[in-house]
Design an enzyme around this catalytic site. Sequence first.
Site, mmCIF file in Angstrom:
data_model
loop_
_atom_site.group_PDB
_atom_site.id
_atom_site.type_symbol
_atom_site.label_atom_id
_atom_site.label_comp_id
_atom_site.label_asym_id
_atom_site.label_seq_id
_atom_site.Cartn_x
_atom_site.Cartn_y
_atom_site.Cartn_z
ATOM 1 N N ASP A 1 0.865 -1.181 0.000
ATOM 2 C CA ASP A 1 0.000 0.000 0.000
ATOM 3 C C ASP A 1 0.902 1.232 0.000
ATOM 4 O O ASP A 1 2.052 1.152 0.445
ATOM 5 C CB ASP A 1 -0.891 0.013 1.251
ATOM 6 N N ASP B 1 3.321 1.613 -4.544
ATOM 7 C CA ASP B 1 2.504 2.463 -5.410
ATOM 8 C C ASP B 1 2.204 1.618 -6.640
ATOM 9 O O ASP B 1 3.099 1.338 -7.447
ATOM 10 C CB ASP B 1 3.273 3.731 -5.791
ATOM 11 N N ASN C 1 -6.136 -5.451 -5.611
ATOM 12 C CA ASN C 1 -7.262 -4.836 -4.919
ATOM 13 C C ASN C 1 -7.221 -3.314 -4.955
ATOM 14 O O ASN C 1 -8.271 -2.664 -4.949
ATOM 15 C CB ASN C 1 -7.285 -5.310 -3.465
ATOM 16 N N TYR D 1 -16.069 5.450 -13.162
ATOM 17 C CA TYR D 1 -15.665 4.360 -12.277
ATOM 18 C C TYR D 1 -16.056 3.022 -12.902
ATOM 19 O O TYR D 1 -15.241 2.088 -12.980
ATOM 20 C CB TYR D 1 -16.330 4.523 -10.915
ATOM 21 N N LYS E 1 -13.857 -0.420 -14.151
ATOM 22 C CA LYS E 1 -14.107 -1.755 -13.623
ATOM 23 C C LYS E 1 -14.544 -2.716 -14.730
ATOM 24 O O LYS E 1 -14.285 -3.926 -14.661
ATOM 25 C CB LYS E 1 -15.153 -1.690 -12.512
ATOM 26 N N THR F 1 -17.694 0.124 3.487
ATOM 27 C CA THR F 1 -16.335 0.642 3.599
ATOM 28 C C THR F 1 -16.402 2.153 3.376
ATOM 29 O O THR F 1 -17.464 2.702 3.043
ATOM 30 C CB THR F 1 -15.411 0.026 2.530
#
Length: 273
Positions: A43, A69, A96, A165, A169, A202
Amino acid sequence: MSKELAVFGLEGKVAVVTGAGAGIGEACARLFAKAGAAVVLGDINVEACERIAAELNGQGLQAKAVRLDVTSEEDWAALKQTLVAWKNRWDVLLNNAGIYIGGMLENNTSAQVSKINQINIESVFLGTRAAVECMKPGACFANGGSIINLSSIAGLIGVPGHSIYGATKGAVRSLTKHSAVEFAKFGYGVRVNSLHPGLIETAMGDQALQDFVDIGVVANVDEAAALLKSAMIPMGRLGNVQDIANAALFLASDASSYVTGIELTVDGGFCAA
Protein backbone atom coordinates in the site's frame (compact mmCIF):
# COMPACT_ATOMS: atom_id res chain seq x y z
CA MET A 1 -13.39 -38.16 -10.87
CA SER A 2 -11.38 -37.23 -7.80
CA LYS A 3 -13.17 -37.69 -4.49
CA GLU A 4 -10.73 -35.57 -2.54
CA LEU A 5 -12.27 -32.87 -0.41
CA ALA A 6 -11.44 -29.39 -1.70
CA VAL A 7 -9.65 -27.36 0.97
CA PHE A 8 -9.89 -23.58 1.13
CA GLY A 9 -6.40 -23.22 2.54
CA LEU A 10 -3.24 -21.44 1.45
CA GLU A 11 -0.63 -23.40 3.40
CA GLY A 12 2.83 -22.99 1.89
CA LYS A 13 1.74 -20.24 -0.50
CA VAL A 14 2.95 -16.65 -0.75
CA ALA A 15 0.29 -14.03 -1.44
CA VAL A 16 0.56 -10.35 -2.35
CA VAL A 17 -2.38 -8.06 -1.55
CA THR A 18 -2.40 -4.52 -2.92
CA GLY A 19 -4.29 -1.75 -1.15
CA ALA A 20 -3.91 -3.83 2.00
CA GLY A 21 -3.88 -0.94 4.45
CA ALA A 22 -7.64 -0.79 4.93
CA GLY A 23 -11.04 -2.06 3.84
CA ILE A 24 -11.32 -5.06 1.54
CA GLY A 25 -7.57 -5.34 1.10
CA GLU A 26 -6.95 -5.52 4.83
CA ALA A 27 -9.68 -8.13 5.32
CA CYS A 28 -8.29 -10.28 2.51
CA ALA A 29 -4.72 -10.03 3.80
CA ARG A 30 -5.84 -11.07 7.29
CA LEU A 31 -7.85 -14.03 6.00
CA PHE A 32 -5.08 -15.19 3.65
CA ALA A 33 -2.64 -15.17 6.57
CA LYS A 34 -5.05 -17.10 8.78
CA ALA A 35 -5.48 -19.61 5.93
CA GLY A 36 -1.74 -20.33 6.04
CA ALA A 37 -0.22 -17.99 3.47
CA ALA A 38 2.83 -15.80 3.95
CA VAL A 39 1.29 -12.45 3.02
CA VAL A 40 2.90 -9.32 1.62
CA LEU A 41 0.75 -6.29 2.39
CA GLY A 42 1.34 -3.54 -0.17
CA ASP A 43 0.00 0.00 0.00
CA ILE A 44 1.13 3.60 -0.32
CA ASN A 45 0.09 3.82 3.34
CA VAL A 46 2.91 1.57 4.49
CA GLU A 47 2.41 2.58 8.14
CA ALA A 48 -1.04 0.95 8.14
CA CYS A 49 0.41 -2.19 6.55
CA GLU A 50 3.20 -2.31 9.12
CA ARG A 51 0.65 -2.14 11.93
CA ILE A 52 -1.41 -4.97 10.45
CA ALA A 53 1.66 -7.09 9.67
CA ALA A 54 2.95 -6.67 13.22
CA GLU A 55 -0.40 -7.81 14.58
CA LEU A 56 -0.46 -10.87 12.32
CA ASN A 57 3.13 -11.79 13.13
CA GLY A 58 2.28 -11.45 16.81
CA GLN A 59 -0.38 -14.11 16.29
CA GLY A 60 2.22 -16.51 14.92
CA LEU A 61 1.23 -15.86 11.30
CA GLN A 62 3.48 -14.66 8.47
CA ALA A 63 3.18 -11.13 7.11
CA LYS A 64 5.40 -8.46 5.64
CA ALA A 65 4.61 -4.82 4.85
CA VAL A 66 5.96 -2.98 1.81
CA ARG A 67 5.35 0.42 0.32
CA LEU A 68 3.73 -0.22 -3.04
CA ASP A 69 2.50 2.46 -5.41
CA VAL A 70 0.63 0.22 -7.83
CA THR A 71 1.11 2.71 -10.67
CA SER A 72 4.91 2.53 -10.37
CA GLU A 73 6.84 0.01 -12.45
CA GLU A 74 9.80 0.58 -10.13
CA ASP A 75 7.74 -0.42 -7.08
CA TRP A 76 6.57 -3.61 -8.78
CA ALA A 77 10.18 -4.47 -9.63
CA ALA A 78 11.19 -3.83 -6.02
CA LEU A 79 8.35 -6.06 -4.83
CA LYS A 80 9.70 -8.96 -6.89
CA GLN A 81 13.10 -8.54 -5.26
CA THR A 82 11.44 -8.51 -1.83
CA LEU A 83 9.69 -11.79 -2.64
CA VAL A 84 12.94 -13.39 -3.78
CA ALA A 85 14.70 -12.38 -0.58
CA TRP A 86 11.81 -13.23 1.78
CA LYS A 87 10.33 -16.54 0.59
CA ASN A 88 11.62 -17.01 -2.97
CA ARG A 89 8.06 -17.77 -4.04
CA TRP A 90 4.88 -16.08 -5.34
CA ASP A 91 1.56 -17.92 -5.67
CA VAL A 92 -1.25 -15.39 -5.31
CA LEU A 93 -1.78 -11.79 -6.37
CA LEU A 94 -4.86 -9.85 -5.30
CA ASN A 95 -5.05 -6.67 -7.39
CA ASN A 96 -7.26 -4.84 -4.92
CA ALA A 97 -5.93 -1.26 -4.89
CA GLY A 98 -8.21 1.23 -6.56
CA ILE A 99 -10.08 4.49 -6.17
CA TYR A 100 -13.64 5.66 -6.65
CA ILE A 101 -14.60 8.83 -8.50
CA GLY A 102 -18.32 9.35 -8.97
CA GLY A 103 -20.52 12.13 -10.27
CA MET A 104 -22.55 12.79 -13.40
CA LEU A 105 -20.60 12.08 -16.57
CA GLU A 106 -21.21 15.61 -17.88
CA ASN A 107 -19.44 16.96 -14.80
CA ASN A 108 -16.46 14.60 -14.81
CA THR A 109 -13.17 15.98 -16.09
CA SER A 110 -10.42 14.61 -18.28
CA ALA A 111 -8.06 14.84 -15.32
CA GLN A 112 -10.39 12.61 -13.30
CA VAL A 113 -10.56 10.08 -16.14
CA SER A 114 -6.78 9.99 -16.48
CA LYS A 115 -6.33 9.52 -12.73
CA ILE A 116 -8.88 6.74 -12.33
CA ASN A 117 -7.63 4.94 -15.43
CA GLN A 118 -4.08 4.96 -14.12
CA ILE A 119 -4.98 3.65 -10.68
CA ASN A 120 -7.82 1.27 -11.54
CA ILE A 121 -6.69 -0.17 -14.89
CA GLU A 122 -3.00 0.45 -15.51
CA SER A 123 -2.12 -0.83 -12.04
CA VAL A 124 -3.92 -4.12 -12.71
CA PHE A 125 -1.95 -4.51 -15.92
CA LEU A 126 1.33 -3.78 -14.13
CA GLY A 127 0.54 -6.19 -11.30
CA THR A 128 -0.63 -8.95 -13.62
CA ARG A 129 2.46 -8.58 -15.78
CA ALA A 130 4.79 -8.64 -12.77
CA ALA A 131 3.11 -11.75 -11.37
CA VAL A 132 3.02 -13.78 -14.57
CA GLU A 133 6.65 -12.93 -15.29
CA CYS A 134 7.46 -14.67 -11.99
CA MET A 135 4.91 -17.50 -12.03
CA LYS A 136 5.07 -18.90 -15.58
CA PRO A 137 7.33 -21.83 -16.56
CA GLY A 138 11.00 -20.86 -16.77
CA ALA A 139 10.47 -17.76 -14.62
CA CYS A 140 12.12 -16.98 -11.29
CA PHE A 141 9.53 -18.94 -9.28
CA ALA A 142 7.80 -20.97 -12.02
CA ASN A 143 5.17 -22.50 -9.75
CA GLY A 144 2.02 -21.13 -11.42
CA GLY A 145 -0.47 -19.16 -9.41
CA SER A 146 -3.75 -17.33 -9.03
CA ILE A 147 -4.37 -13.68 -9.90
CA ILE A 148 -7.55 -12.08 -8.57
CA ASN A 149 -8.65 -8.70 -9.89
CA LEU A 150 -11.06 -6.56 -7.90
CA SER A 151 -13.71 -5.20 -10.22
CA SER A 152 -17.24 -4.18 -9.20
CA ILE A 153 -20.84 -4.76 -10.17
CA ALA A 154 -20.47 -1.29 -11.72
CA GLY A 155 -18.29 -3.07 -14.29
CA LEU A 156 -21.27 -5.27 -15.22
CA ILE A 157 -24.31 -3.00 -15.08
CA GLY A 158 -25.13 0.68 -15.42
CA VAL A 159 -25.40 2.77 -12.25
CA PRO A 160 -26.24 6.51 -12.13
CA GLY A 161 -23.24 8.61 -11.18
CA HIS A 162 -20.75 5.79 -11.76
CA SER A 163 -19.82 6.22 -15.43
CA ILE A 164 -16.06 6.66 -15.27
CA TYR A 165 -15.66 4.36 -12.28
CA GLY A 166 -17.76 1.67 -13.96
CA ALA A 167 -15.79 2.04 -17.18
CA THR A 168 -12.55 1.23 -15.36
CA LYS A 169 -14.11 -1.76 -13.62
CA GLY A 170 -15.48 -3.01 -16.94
CA ALA A 171 -11.96 -2.78 -18.32
CA VAL A 172 -10.68 -4.83 -15.37
CA ARG A 173 -13.25 -7.51 -16.21
CA SER A 174 -12.13 -7.57 -19.85
CA LEU A 175 -8.41 -7.61 -19.02
CA THR A 176 -9.09 -10.53 -16.68
CA LYS A 177 -10.77 -12.62 -19.36
CA HIS A 178 -8.15 -11.94 -22.03
CA SER A 179 -5.23 -12.67 -19.73
CA ALA A 180 -6.93 -15.80 -18.34
CA VAL A 181 -7.34 -17.27 -21.81
CA GLU A 182 -3.86 -16.21 -22.90
CA PHE A 183 -2.14 -17.74 -19.87
CA ALA A 184 -4.17 -20.96 -20.12
CA LYS A 185 -3.57 -21.41 -23.85
CA PHE A 186 0.17 -20.98 -23.41
CA GLY A 187 0.34 -23.38 -20.47
CA TYR A 188 1.48 -20.86 -17.88
CA GLY A 189 -0.40 -22.50 -15.01
CA VAL A 190 -1.65 -19.06 -13.95
CA ARG A 191 -5.37 -18.54 -13.35
CA VAL A 192 -6.96 -15.08 -13.53
CA ASN A 193 -10.41 -14.22 -12.22
CA SER A 194 -12.32 -11.06 -11.40
CA LEU A 195 -14.28 -10.40 -8.22
CA HIS A 196 -17.27 -8.06 -8.40
CA PRO A 197 -18.48 -6.69 -5.05
CA GLY A 198 -21.80 -4.94 -4.67
CA LEU A 199 -22.07 -2.03 -2.27
CA ILE A 200 -19.78 -2.85 0.64
CA GLU A 201 -19.66 -1.15 4.05
CA THR A 202 -16.34 0.64 3.60
CA ALA A 203 -15.22 4.24 3.22
CA MET A 204 -15.54 3.83 -0.55
CA GLY A 205 -19.05 2.43 -0.13
CA ASP A 206 -20.00 5.40 2.01
CA GLN A 207 -18.71 7.71 -0.70
CA ALA A 208 -20.85 5.94 -3.30
CA LEU A 209 -23.95 6.38 -1.12
CA GLN A 210 -23.14 10.07 -0.74
CA ASP A 211 -22.86 10.40 -4.51
CA PHE A 212 -26.42 9.13 -4.89
CA VAL A 213 -27.41 12.05 -2.67
CA ASP A 214 -25.23 14.55 -4.52
CA ILE A 215 -26.69 13.72 -7.94
CA GLY A 216 -30.25 13.95 -6.61
CA VAL A 217 -31.33 10.29 -6.64
CA VAL A 218 -32.20 10.34 -2.91
CA ALA A 219 -32.42 12.93 -0.17
CA ASN A 220 -29.81 11.54 2.22
CA VAL A 221 -27.40 8.66 2.82
CA ASP A 222 -29.78 6.79 5.12
CA GLU A 223 -32.46 6.87 2.42
CA ALA A 224 -29.95 5.59 -0.14
CA ALA A 225 -28.98 2.64 2.07
CA ALA A 226 -32.62 1.87 2.89
CA LEU A 227 -33.60 1.93 -0.78
CA LEU A 228 -30.81 -0.47 -1.71
CA LYS A 229 -31.64 -2.90 1.08
CA SER A 230 -35.40 -2.86 0.59
CA ALA A 231 -35.78 -2.69 -3.18
CA MET A 232 -32.51 -3.53 -4.94
CA ILE A 233 -30.63 -6.15 -2.90
CA PRO A 234 -32.67 -9.38 -2.57
CA MET A 235 -30.73 -10.46 0.53
CA GLY A 236 -31.72 -7.20 2.21
CA ARG A 237 -28.36 -6.03 3.49
CA LEU A 238 -25.21 -4.29 2.37
CA GLY A 239 -22.09 -6.41 2.02
CA ASN A 240 -19.14 -6.37 4.38
CA VAL A 241 -15.43 -6.84 3.82
CA GLN A 242 -15.50 -10.41 5.12
CA ASP A 243 -17.98 -11.35 2.38
CA ILE A 244 -15.40 -10.31 -0.22
CA ALA A 245 -12.46 -11.86 1.62
CA ASN A 246 -14.23 -15.23 1.76
CA ALA A 247 -14.79 -15.18 -2.01
CA ALA A 248 -11.19 -14.10 -2.62
CA LEU A 249 -9.94 -17.01 -0.52
CA PHE A 250 -11.80 -19.45 -2.75
CA LEU A 251 -10.23 -17.98 -5.88
CA ALA A 252 -6.78 -17.93 -4.27
CA SER A 253 -6.95 -21.53 -3.08
CA ASP A 254 -6.52 -24.79 -4.94
CA ALA A 255 -10.24 -25.39 -4.43
CA SER A 256 -10.68 -23.22 -7.55
CA SER A 257 -7.96 -24.97 -9.56
CA TYR A 258 -10.33 -25.45 -12.56
CA VAL A 259 -11.64 -21.87 -12.43
CA THR A 260 -10.22 -19.16 -14.67
CA GLY A 261 -11.64 -16.19 -16.54
CA ILE A 262 -14.80 -15.93 -14.44
CA GLU A 263 -16.53 -12.90 -12.98
CA LEU A 264 -17.62 -13.75 -9.45
CA THR A 265 -20.30 -11.38 -8.16
CA VAL A 266 -20.65 -10.95 -4.40
CA ASP A 267 -23.62 -8.62 -4.22
CA GLY A 268 -26.48 -10.15 -2.26
CA GLY A 269 -28.31 -10.88 -5.52
CA PHE A 270 -28.26 -7.29 -6.82
CA CYS A 271 -27.28 -8.22 -10.39
CA ALA A 272 -29.67 -11.18 -10.45
CA ALA A 273 -32.75 -9.17 -9.53
